[in-house]
Design a protein around this motif. Structure first.
Motif, PDB file in Angstrom:
ATOM      1  N   ILE A  43       0.844  -1.199   0.000  1.00 47.11           N
ATOM      2  CA  ILE A  43       0.000   0.000   0.000  1.00 47.11           C
ATOM      3  C   ILE A  43       0.876   1.244   0.000  1.00 47.11           C
ATOM      4  CG2 ILE A  43      -0.208   0.107   2.526  1.00 47.11           C
ATOM      5  CD1 ILE A  43      -3.228   0.936   1.909  1.00 47.11           C
ATOM      6  N   GLU A  44       0.352   2.291  -0.618  1.00 47.82           N
ATOM      7  CA  GLU A  44       1.004   3.599  -0.608  1.00 47.82           C
ATOM      8  C   GLU A  44      -0.112   4.643  -0.571  1.00 47.82           C
ATOM      9  OE1 GLU A  44       4.355   6.103  -3.158  1.00 47.82           O
ATOM     10  OE2 GLU A  44       3.799   4.079  -3.788  1.00 47.82           O
ATOM     11  N   VAL A  45       0.064   5.664   0.275  1.00 49.86           N
ATOM     12  CA  VAL A  45      -0.968   6.679   0.465  1.00 49.86           C
ATOM     13  C   VAL A  45      -0.345   8.056   0.303  1.00 49.86           C
ATOM     14  CG1 VAL A  45      -2.693   7.614   2.067  1.00 49.86           C
ATOM     15  CG2 VAL A  45      -2.123   5.174   2.145  1.00 49.86           C
ATOM     16  N   ASP A  46      -0.833   8.807  -0.690  1.00 53.92           N
ATOM     17  CA  ASP A  46      -0.379  10.200  -0.783  1.00 53.92           C
ATOM     18  C   ASP A  46      -1.532  11.110  -0.410  1.00 53.92           C
ATOM     19  OD1 ASP A  46      -1.906  11.092  -3.037  1.00 53.92           O
ATOM     20  OD2 ASP A  46      -0.349  10.528  -4.426  1.00 53.92           O
ATOM     21  N   ALA A  47      -1.213  12.359  -0.107  1.00 54.63           N
ATOM     22  CA  ALA A  47      -2.238  13.260   0.413  1.00 54.63           C
ATOM     23  C   ALA A  47      -1.965  14.699   0.008  1.00 54.63           C
ATOM     24  CB  ALA A  47      -2.293  13.155   1.940  1.00 54.63           C
TER      25      ALA A  47
END
Length: 172
Positions: A158-162
């Protein structure tokens, strides 16, 4: 003639934007508790159980903070667990760490994008549960989940950018 057309076009666009904003506010739920306004129009399904909102906008003057994709890597060695939930927890914790460096928290996030390797319903359930645990007030940012076959490192799941918003009075 060009000036008249341009002026009429600008006037039309301005009126259209004003009328859409007026209508949108009339059918929306709004939370004004911070630097982010969350809206979920009543004409659309309630996304809250799924841990996202239909839209988010900044409130007041300030600046945007763009946060690179945070993986589920732990510690300074970026160790990756083989457990998906563990990676999700660490990705969200890493996101919170970057936000804290700006004096921000998860409630300042306008938009997140989630890249998930081999997406399935079980992983989506885990993601949703961990979002509810992290966004305790359940005022979730706008969100897009993108299933992918692989991420930057072999064991990343998983990878989460914001994108967050920092009010002018809190800038460093």
């Amino acid at each position: 003639m060009k000036r008249i057309l341009f002026s009429l076009s600008a006037l039309y666009i301005g009126c259209l934007a004003f009328s859409q904003n007026k209508n949108h506010n009339a059918i929306s739920q709004q939370n004004n508790t911070g630097s982010v306004i969350i809206k979920n129009p009543k004409a659309l399904f309630d996304p809250t159980p799924f841990a996202f909102s239909h839209s988010a906008a900044p409130e007041g003057e300030g600046k945007y903070v763009f946060i690179s994709g945070q993986s589920g890597g732990e510690d300074l060695k970026h160790s990756l667990s083989k457990d998906f939930r563990t990676q999700v927890k660490h990705a969200l914790k890493n996101l919170e760490t970057v936000l804290a460096d700006y004096g921000l928290g998860v409630n300042d996030v306008l938009k997140i994008t989630i890249l998930m390797v081999d997406h399935d319903q079980e992983k989506l359930t885990i993601w949703t549960e961990e979002m509810h645990a992290t966004w305790k007030n359940h005022q979730f940012p706008a969100s897009t989940l993108i299933p992918v076959p692989k991420l930057a490192l072999d064991d990343m799941m998983i990878e989460v950018d914001a994108v967050a918003f920092m009010k002018k009075n809190t800038t460093k």
